[in-house]
Design a protein around this motif. Structure first.
Motif, PDB file in Angstrom:
ATOM      1  N   LEU A  99      10.045  77.646 -12.459  1.00 37.40           N
ATOM      2  CA  LEU A  99      11.266  78.323 -12.043  1.00 37.40           C
ATOM      3  C   LEU A  99      11.905  79.049 -13.228  1.00 37.40           C
ATOM      4  O   LEU A  99      12.317  80.203 -13.132  1.00 37.40           O
ATOM      5  CB  LEU A  99      12.236  77.298 -11.458  1.00 37.40           C
ATOM      6  N   GLU A 100      11.949  78.362 -14.374  1.00 35.14           N
ATOM      7  CA  GLU A 100      12.566  78.947 -15.568  1.00 35.14           C
ATOM      8  C   GLU A 100      11.768  80.166 -16.026  1.00 35.14           C
ATOM      9  O   GLU A 100      12.334  81.184 -16.418  1.00 35.14           O
ATOM     10  CB  GLU A 100      12.629  77.913 -16.699  1.00 35.14           C
ATOM     11  N   ARG A 126       5.320  75.798  -3.002  1.00 33.22           N
ATOM     12  CA  ARG A 126       5.867  76.205  -4.286  1.00 33.22           C
ATOM     13  C   ARG A 126       5.804  77.708  -4.576  1.00 33.22           C
ATOM     14  O   ARG A 126       6.800  78.324  -4.931  1.00 33.22           O
ATOM     15  CB  ARG A 126       5.108  75.434  -5.361  1.00 33.22           C
ATOM     16  N   GLN A 129       8.102  79.634  -2.346  1.00 35.38           N
ATOM     17  CA  GLN A 129       9.507  79.346  -2.633  1.00 35.38           C
ATOM     18  C   GLN A 129       9.950  79.974  -3.954  1.00 35.38           C
ATOM     19  O   GLN A 129      11.087  80.436  -4.068  1.00 35.38           O
ATOM     20  CB  GLN A 129       9.739  77.836  -2.655  1.00 35.38           C
ATOM     21  N   ARG A 154      10.513  80.141  10.532  1.00 34.63           N
ATOM     22  CA  ARG A 154      10.567  79.062   9.532  1.00 34.63           C
ATOM     23  C   ARG A 154      10.973  79.616   8.168  1.00 34.63           C
ATOM     24  O   ARG A 154      11.796  79.035   7.464  1.00 34.63           O
ATOM     25  CB  ARG A 154       9.182  78.410   9.455  1.00 34.63           C
ATOM     26  N   LYS A 162      16.865  77.571   0.711  1.00 37.28           N
ATOM     27  CA  LYS A 162      16.144  77.192  -0.506  1.00 37.28           C
ATOM     28  C   LYS A 162      16.113  78.323  -1.534  1.00 37.28           C
ATOM     29  O   LYS A 162      15.123  78.476  -2.238  1.00 37.28           O
ATOM     30  CB  LYS A 162      14.700  76.815  -0.149  1.00 37.28           C
ATOM     31  N   GLU A 167      21.918  78.308  -2.630  1.00 36.28           N
ATOM     32  CA  GLU A 167      22.364  77.133  -3.372  1.00 36.28           C
ATOM     33  C   GLU A 167      23.684  77.361  -4.092  1.00 36.28           C
ATOM     34  O   GLU A 167      24.471  76.438  -4.277  1.00 36.28           O
ATOM     35  CB  GLU A 167      21.278  76.704  -4.368  1.00 36.28           C
TER      36      GLU A 167
ATOM     37  N   MET B   1      17.133  71.070  -5.961  1.00 29.58           N
ATOM     38  CA  MET B   1      16.089  71.949  -5.417  1.00 29.58           C
ATOM     39  C   MET B   1      14.734  71.428  -5.821  1.00 29.58           C
ATOM     40  O   MET B   1      14.495  71.070  -6.970  1.00 29.58           O
ATOM     41  CB  MET B   1      16.391  73.343  -5.960  1.00 29.58           C
ATOM     42  N   SER B   2      13.847  71.380  -4.877  1.00 26.29           N
ATOM     43  CA  SER B   2      12.569  70.728  -5.122  1.00 26.29           C
ATOM     44  C   SER B   2      11.784  71.424  -6.224  1.00 26.29           C
ATOM     45  O   SER B   2      11.017  70.809  -6.924  1.00 26.29           O
ATOM     46  CB  SER B   2      11.762  70.725  -3.835  1.00 26.29           C
ATOM     47  N   LEU B   3      12.002  72.726  -6.376  1.00 25.80           N
ATOM     48  CA  LEU B   3      11.225  73.456  -7.363  1.00 25.80           C
ATOM     49  C   LEU B   3      11.546  72.990  -8.777  1.00 25.80           C
ATOM     50  O   LEU B   3      10.704  73.013  -9.651  1.00 25.80           O
ATOM     51  CB  LEU B   3      11.525  74.947  -7.250  1.00 25.80           C
ATOM     52  N   LYS B   4      12.777  72.575  -8.988  1.00 24.24           N
ATOM     53  CA  LYS B   4      13.167  72.167 -10.337  1.00 24.24           C
ATOM     54  C   LYS B   4      12.692  70.764 -10.655  1.00 24.24           C
ATOM     55  O   LYS B   4      12.436  70.438 -11.788  1.00 24.24           O
ATOM     56  CB  LYS B   4      14.692  72.198 -10.463  1.00 24.24           C
ATOM     57  N   ASP B   6      10.093  69.090  -9.391  1.00 22.13           N
ATOM     58  CA  ASP B   6       8.707  68.794  -9.085  1.00 22.13           C
ATOM     59  C   ASP B   6       8.036  67.925 -10.143  1.00 22.13           C
ATOM     60  O   ASP B   6       7.296  67.023  -9.831  1.00 22.13           O
ATOM     61  CB  ASP B   6       7.926  70.095  -8.970  1.00 22.13           C
ATOM     62  N   ARG B   7       8.331  68.232 -11.405  1.00 26.10           N
ATOM     63  CA  ARG B   7       7.535  67.607 -12.462  1.00 26.10           C
ATOM     64  C   ARG B   7       8.282  66.478 -13.145  1.00 26.10           C
ATOM     65  O   ARG B   7       7.769  65.877 -14.077  1.00 26.10           O
ATOM     66  CB  ARG B   7       7.188  68.666 -13.490  1.00 26.10           C
ATOM     67  N   GLN B 154      14.185  73.605  11.144  1.00 29.12           N
ATOM     68  CA  GLN B 154      15.528  73.145  10.794  1.00 29.12           C
ATOM     69  C   GLN B 154      15.979  72.060  11.769  1.00 29.12           C
ATOM     70  O   GLN B 154      15.557  72.035  12.915  1.00 29.12           O
ATOM     71  CB  GLN B 154      16.539  74.297  10.837  1.00 29.12           C
TER      72      GLN B 154
END
Lengths: 272, 249
Positions: A99-100, A126, A129, A154, A162, A167, B1-4, B6-7, B154
């Motif tokens: 993400l970063e 992933r 997203q 979806r 997301k 957010e 957020m799941s992306l952050k 994950d690891r 949803q």
């Protein structure tokens, strides 16, 4: 400040990459400085559609991991001056994206470009997203087929929850519907979902309708985005779509079954 | 957020879930009485008693203090695993917690309804105000209004009270409410009303295309729905234990 547009769909094979290439080309042809990024790490295709596969040296993953500079990885399009391509890596997988890292790359591109078009991989995991996370606008590519419509639905749910805008509680992502492979003849005979049904289910604004066209396959295999094929119906439909993305009011074409006369061809061609 | 995350190797994530749960509605507080009945049931259907988790509902009992520890011991001796208590007075709540059990508010208090003095019978749980000494504010029963399309994947829930959706519920989406579900648009997904067992709950929609309709656990799939009702405005409610669908017009 660049506008970040993600081209996404959930379902595979509906024309995301074709559309990303055609729309990025269309934006550049109208003088907008544009970069199109392939987020499909491991299944790189955008370079083929853009016809630059022989010029790929570094890719998005190299940039994110600090192995190459952004300017080394950006490929300048041969046909349009304002257009650049940032290819994906074919040898890594989606976990190589962070993400970063994506944020850093987008921030760097932000200063130089008017439009950043992100070509999302299929699926909702992933890679998809990450492609949508920083977007300002989204083009949801949908085929006139029930499974594609459900997957688009979806994806619209994910876009509303997301992403960075969701957010942070900022203005929501502007969602555009792009229907591809539309065949009015088969809609008429009931083989395909019609435009109204798709719009009713997805309940977002239509940005474009691309007719099923031989020109698209030809363009893909030649590595020339279909927007360059100005005589083709698909090329014109993508040009219309680009105009609508730039807030122009363009009437819808190619959605009704009719025998094309010489006059309508001239009229259609004369608009551009 | 799941992306952050994950690891980062997280130890757990919280998730909402709806699990099927057996409620043991106690009509007697006498552990011996319970033991006798359990022994009889055990010989009839031994397969049921496999450390089955149960919620002890004491709503029908009018006793401020219960021999909760002994009741639990009787249950465990018969391979039933009490995990929580529903209803009862404040001392009951306190002793549940002391025993390491969860406590749920009584079902009747969660949804206000007319207080008829129905005589307690074995056949029917009586909606009598046995816990009237612990008034619940009526405002807690207000539901939820959702504006927009509920999209595939949803889930929109109103755990207490009604859920109103001003928009469509698309295929693959799920709307749930402790009370009734109202959809002012096409209902193409799943709708579950009365998820805590309220038989008075109902589902209303403008255009019926639902994958699944359920009221208090009684459900119908799309396949079970009379095709003539599809596309019409309907109400769905329980009528003598049967899920009935009727047009609104």
């Amino acid at each position: 400040m660049a506008k970040i547009i993600v081209v996404t769909s959930g379902k595979g094979g509906v024309g995301k990459t074709t559309s990303a290439a055609a729309i990025a080309t269309g934006l550049a042809l109208r003088g907008q400085k544009t970069v199109v990024i392939d987020f499909d790490v491991g299944l790189r295709n955008l370079d083929l559609i853009m016809g630059c596969e022989r010029r790929v040296v570094y890719d998005l993953v190299n940039v994110i991991q600090g192995e190459a500079g952004l300017n080394q990885a950006l490929i300048r399009d041969k046909r349009v001056d304002n257009l650049h391509i940032l290819p994906a890596s074919q040898t890594r997988d989606k976990d190589a994206l962070t993400l970063e890292g994506v944020e850093t790359v987008l921030n760097a591109l932000n200063k130089e470009f008017d439009y950043i078009v992100c070509d999302s991989p299929a699926g909702i995991e992933r890679g998809a997203q990450l492609a949508m996370y920083f977007a300002d606008e989204a083009i949801v590519v949908t085929n006139p087929e029930v499974s594609s419509v459900r997957d688009s639905d979806r994806i619209l749910g994910l876009l509303a929850s997301k992403t960075r805008r969701a957010e942070r509680g900022e203005d929501p992502i502007k969602e555009h519907l792009l229907i591809t492979r539309y065949n009015p003849n088969r809609v008429d005979s009931g083989d395909m979902l019609n435009l109204e049904d798709i719009q009713e289910i997805l309940a977002i604004k239509l940005a474009g309708l691309i007719p099923e066209s031989g020109a698209v396959l030809r363009a893909s295999n030649q590595g020339v985005p279909v927007t360059h094929d100005e005589g083709s119906d698909a090329g014109q439909a993508y040009a219309d779509t680009v105009a609508r993305l730039m807030d122009e009011d363009v009437p819808l074409r190619f959605h009704e079954y009719q025998k094309k006369g010489l006059l309508s061809r001239m009229f259609g061609g004369g608009r551009r | 957020m799941s992306l952050k995350v994950d690891r980062d190797g997280m130890a757990f994530t919280f998730k909402g879930g709806m699990l099927p749960m057996t409620v043991m509605e106690l009509a007697s507080a006498d552990p011996e009485h319970i033991r006798e009945q359990l022994a009889g049931k055990l010989s009839q259907s031994p397969a049921f008693f496999q450390h089955t988790p149960v919620v002890l509902s004491v709503e029908q009992l009018d006793e401020p203090h219960l021999a909760l520890e002994r009741i639990c011991a009787v249950c465990r001796a018969h391979k039933l695993l009490p995990v929580a208590v529903r209803g009862g007075t404040d001392p009951v709540k306190q002793s549940s917690w002391a025993l390491g059990l969860g406590w749920f508010p009584p079902q009747e208090a969660a949804r206000p309804r007319t207080l008829e003095s129905v005589p307690t019978t074995d056949a029917e749980p009586a909606p009598e105000a046995t816990v009237a000494d612990e008034p619940t504010p009526a405002a807690s029963a207000v539901g939820r209004i959702y504006r927009g399309t509920v999209r595939s994947g949803q889930q929109v829930t109103a755990p207490e009270g009604d859920l109103v959706v001003v928009g469509a519920v698309n295929a693959g989406a799920e709307v749930l409410a402790g009370g009734s579900v109202h959809v002012y648009g096409a209902l193409r997904g799943r709708a579950l009303a009365g998820i805590h067992g309220d038989p008075e709950a109902a589902i209303f929609c403008r255009e019926l295309r639902a994958e699944l309709l359920s009221v208090a656990g009684n459900y119908k799939r799309l396949e079970d729905i009379d095709p003539r009702l599809l596309g019409t405005g309907v109400q769905v409610r329980l009528d003598a234990g049967q899920l009935g669908i009727a047009t609104l017009d």
